[in-house]
Design a protein around this motif. Sequence first.
Motif, short mmCIF file in Angstrom:
data_model
loop_
_atom_site.label_atom_id
_atom_site.label_comp_id
_atom_site.label_asym_id
_atom_site.label_seq_id
_atom_site.Cartn_x
_atom_site.Cartn_y
_atom_site.Cartn_z
N ARG A 153 0.84 -1.19 0.00
CA ARG A 153 0.00 0.00 0.00
C ARG A 153 0.88 1.24 0.00
N CYS A 154 0.54 2.20 -0.86
CA CYS A 154 1.30 3.44 -0.90
C CYS A 154 0.50 4.51 -0.18
N LYS A 155 1.02 4.97 0.96
CA LYS A 155 0.36 6.05 1.69
C LYS A 155 1.03 7.36 1.32
N VAL A 156 0.23 8.41 1.27
CA VAL A 156 0.75 9.66 0.74
C VAL A 156 0.83 10.76 1.80
N LEU A 157 1.99 11.35 1.92
CA LEU A 157 2.12 12.59 2.68
C LEU A 157 2.10 13.70 1.65
N ARG A 158 1.05 14.54 1.70
CA ARG A 158 0.95 15.62 0.72
C ARG A 158 1.80 16.80 1.16
N THR A 159 2.44 17.46 0.21
CA THR A 159 3.06 18.74 0.51
C THR A 159 2.39 19.76 -0.40
N THR A 160 2.51 21.03 -0.04
CA THR A 160 1.79 22.05 -0.79
C THR A 160 2.71 23.20 -1.21
N LEU A 161 2.30 23.83 -2.29
CA LEU A 161 3.00 25.01 -2.77
C LEU A 161 3.00 26.09 -1.69
N ASP A 162 1.86 26.23 -0.99
CA ASP A 162 1.74 27.27 0.04
C ASP A 162 2.76 27.09 1.16
N ARG A 163 3.14 25.85 1.41
CA ARG A 163 4.14 25.62 2.46
C ARG A 163 5.50 25.32 1.83
N ASP A 164 5.70 25.84 0.67
CA ASP A 164 7.01 25.71 -0.01
C ASP A 164 7.41 24.26 -0.24
N TRP A 165 6.45 23.38 -0.36
CA TRP A 165 6.69 21.96 -0.60
C TRP A 165 7.46 21.27 0.54
N THR A 166 7.44 21.87 1.72
CA THR A 166 8.12 21.24 2.85
C THR A 166 7.19 20.23 3.51
N PRO A 167 7.62 18.98 3.68
CA PRO A 167 6.77 18.00 4.35
C PRO A 167 6.73 18.27 5.86
N ASP A 168 5.61 17.96 6.47
CA ASP A 168 5.45 18.17 7.91
C ASP A 168 5.78 16.86 8.65
N PRO A 169 6.86 16.83 9.40
CA PRO A 169 7.26 15.58 10.06
C PRO A 169 6.18 15.03 10.99
N LYS A 170 5.39 15.94 11.60
CA LYS A 170 4.31 15.45 12.48
C LYS A 170 3.27 14.68 11.68
N GLU A 171 2.94 15.23 10.54
CA GLU A 171 1.98 14.56 9.68
C GLU A 171 2.56 13.23 9.22
N LEU A 172 3.85 13.25 8.92
CA LEU A 172 4.52 12.02 8.49
C LEU A 172 4.39 10.96 9.60
N GLU A 173 4.66 11.38 10.83
CA GLU A 173 4.58 10.43 11.94
C GLU A 173 3.17 9.86 12.08
N SER A 174 2.16 10.71 11.84
CA SER A 174 0.78 10.24 12.00
C SER A 174 0.42 9.17 10.97
N LEU A 175 1.19 9.11 9.89
CA LEU A 175 0.89 8.10 8.85
C LEU A 175 1.53 6.75 9.16
N ILE A 176 2.51 6.74 10.07
CA ILE A 176 3.24 5.50 10.36
C ILE A 176 2.39 4.55 11.19
N THR A 177 2.27 3.32 10.72
CA THR A 177 1.52 2.31 11.48
C THR A 177 2.44 1.10 11.65
N THR A 178 1.91 0.07 12.30
CA THR A 178 2.68 -1.17 12.46
C THR A 178 2.94 -1.83 11.11
N GLY A 179 2.18 -1.42 10.09
CA GLY A 179 2.37 -2.02 8.76
C GLY A 179 3.36 -1.26 7.90
N THR A 180 3.85 -0.13 8.38
CA THR A 180 4.74 0.70 7.56
C THR A 180 6.15 0.11 7.52
N LYS A 181 6.73 0.08 6.34
CA LYS A 181 8.05 -0.54 6.19
C LYS A 181 9.08 0.44 5.64
#
Lengths: 463, 463
Positions: A220-248
């Motif tokens: 499964r491909c989970k997506v962390l979106r980045t935006t032009l408004d935030r200069d395409w910087t990913p948010d590490p908190k959001e990244l962490e919220s996507l991590i589950t026991t199934g993430t590899k």
Amino acid sequence: MASREKELDALRIQIRALTSDILEKVHERMALAEQIGEIKNKLGIDVKDEKVEHEIRLMVIKQAERVGMSKEFALRLLNILLSESEAVQEKNRLQKDKVTRQTHLGIFQKAKQLEALGKHIVHLEVGEPDYDAPEQAGIALAESFKQKKYHYTDTRGLPPLRAAIAKKWKVHEDEVIVTPGGRFAVFAAITSIVRPGEELISIEPAWPAYRECADFVGARCKVLRTTLDRDWTPDPKELESLITTGTKMIALNYPNNPTGKILDKKTMERIVGLARDHGLYLLSDEVYSDYSFKPFESVNLYGYDRSIIVSSFSKTYAMTGFRVGYAIANSESVKKMAKVQAVGVTSVAEPIQHAALAALDADPSENVALMKKRLHFLSDRIRKMPLRFVEPEGAMYVYPQLPDGIGDDIHLVESLLDRGVAIAPGSGFGESYNQFVRISACRTEEEMAEGLAILESEVRKRQ
Amino acid sequence: MASREKELDALRIQIRALTSDILEKVHERMALAEQIGEIKNKLGIDVKDEKVEHEIRLMVIKQAERVGMSKEFALRLLNILLSESEAVQEKNRLQKDKVTRQTHLGIFQKAKQLEALGKHIVHLEVGEPDYDAPEQAGIALAESFKQKKYHYTDTRGLPPLRAAIAKKWKVHEDEVIVTPGGRFAVFAAITSIVRPGEELISIEPAWPAYRECADFVGARCKVLRTTLDRDWTPDPKELESLITTGTKMIALNYPNNPTGKILDKKTMERIVGLARDHGLYLLSDEVYSDYSFKPFESVNLYGYDRSIIVSSFSKTYAMTGFRVGYAIANSESVKKMAKVQAVGVTSVAEPIQHAALAALDADPSENVALMKKRLHFLSDRIRKMPLRFVEPEGAMYVYPQLPDGIGDDIHLVESLLDRGVAIAPGSGFGESYNQFVRISACRTEEEMAEGLAILESEVRKRQ
């Protein structure tokens, strides 16, 4: 009949009955999933609910531990149930994804077909520099034939080539594998590490290969979106919220294709930290690293054992059609990737490996300076159009947003193709980016000017 | 809380309870499987029982149809249960398969390492001819660089190369895909058609790639054994008995590696007929077809729509290290394979494709005559040893059986490597063939004589 055989028959009858029970319960579960899907539809909420999935996954792990069942097997089973439930829930939704997604490669193929019919096309769609490959690569190619160097090599690559790459990266030779393009390095990394039903996190907009490889293995491909408004910087908190026991695995691609973004050190450190904390593999596709116009540090410098760095000769040395790249990873990961390479391709063509070895001696600084100049030219022109974008810090592209009300990327791209210029639709890099397009700086300023004039006229016409 | 949301919560509680029930039942099923495994162990019978599996599969299909569940999903679920049961049953057996299987490639790598240490090795292990690639391939390679032909090509291959292959095979260009080696053609065919849990039938002894690709996708490889006593002819009746509702493909490889067998027309017709009757894909790996010393007809001539023919430049033109091959299949299959190719490698390196195109003009008849002469030489020598074999009708190998009481293939092969000759263990082509070895005719008669003298002395010493 011997008593043991009778016993065997009795057990087999039981196992059939249980199989039937399991199927019955699975069927009930699907019916519930369908009901849930209907309600979600009415409520207008997404089919996927990460939180609910996470909880059910934890429950399954606990149960497996309690009864002494293989945790891995239990999760594999659950993943199959989850993806089937999702499929059932999606069933009644609008089939928006059924429309084949158009990527830059699709446009490239279409453009080629139009050219075959005699049409003049300005190519601003693909990431293929128009300047020459290093002369020494050509000499090595011819020389390898003369010296009859066209045999099977070590699966991981020719020893001298691996040694040269190891030296350049300050790693051990066992930490290097030469692959048919950076793409196969990505393919081998993902398919050897991420199992069906497990998850890979991709930071979009992104080169579609990470998702394609995940799809290929049934992950499964989970997506962390980045935006032009935030200069395409990913948010590490959001990244962490996507991590589950199934993430590899987390797939990074900086300098980024298509945005040109380079991550700041702090964000990079937080991402590496997250990978470390959760034991995730960090796939860092750095094929554009030579085209960095602000300081860029390879993930390799962070000393994280589960990182896999992908690099290539394609962009730096304008050797796209040689199909040769490599990965830097710990020797265990290299062994896993080598297995995939042995199954799929045996090894990279020997003449090509000699050309790559020779290319390592070439100085790419002229290429880099030229690309920088072209990206400036491209940015300057686009700034004068009604298009919003962040100036690229690296790579070979500008990724501007279209103004409201002029329709989506695909329609624009197709009209432009009719008018003789090929650019890439933004949605090829993530389905929610259908208000973006990617423009390559891989052609001369004259060609770019020609293509951009058509783009500007088309955009203004539609406003 | 709105009533719909309450309803959603209630359904979620139910779905969790059901998930837990399913897991519980699966766990019970595993416990039964373990008991069955113990009894089978005591009875000394195999873990795998095709008949029992077939019955349970039919039961599941019926049940899925009755309750209106996706048949494909139900079978996928069953396959996971079956393979986990098998794993549980195997658990207490002798871990014979845990010993890494040694293949010809493993021996080749070992031999290379010994050579790096200064040891002289006669290479009779790999299928890599020692004669030269066609001169025009080298000219095309150099020329492609001069003409700056080193760019991305159509995923399926350069149009003129596909046209030339299509002409040679009398098929449409859309029925051709150029791949990095015949191996990738096999890989793309299997991974794009056989899904996890589905089955591929391989006729052993066989080149290990078919099994490796099946393993790679999580498909099951079922084996039709052939024997020296029956001249390596497969029994179509036995083949039919292996076909289940889960079977998707049959892999053929004639002229055969390692036995040199070419099938008679009647057997071939029956196999094609079986594929047709059961709607199976027929993967026919014909990379040795030019090395046929009795009439050989390509599966392509049987007009079966689901056939996929694999060919290569490696053996015919001694271009192993160019890594270029192709497949001939209907345009739908080619599209499926092209998707795998796009995900994994984008396309074959352009200079390599130009070399392949040029090679098509070369006349391989000298290579073929030389190989025939060498195989005669090899056969004559082996006939004088206490080794049984069937004279090869094609390909580049002799596959003799070792006399009783001299130990298995691996031990012999390792002793021989110490004594300076590399040959391939027979078990690399199927685990039950550990009384066989494969000897290549890819070296000069002098070299073969040197290697065979050591082999003979070692065999006689052990008798």
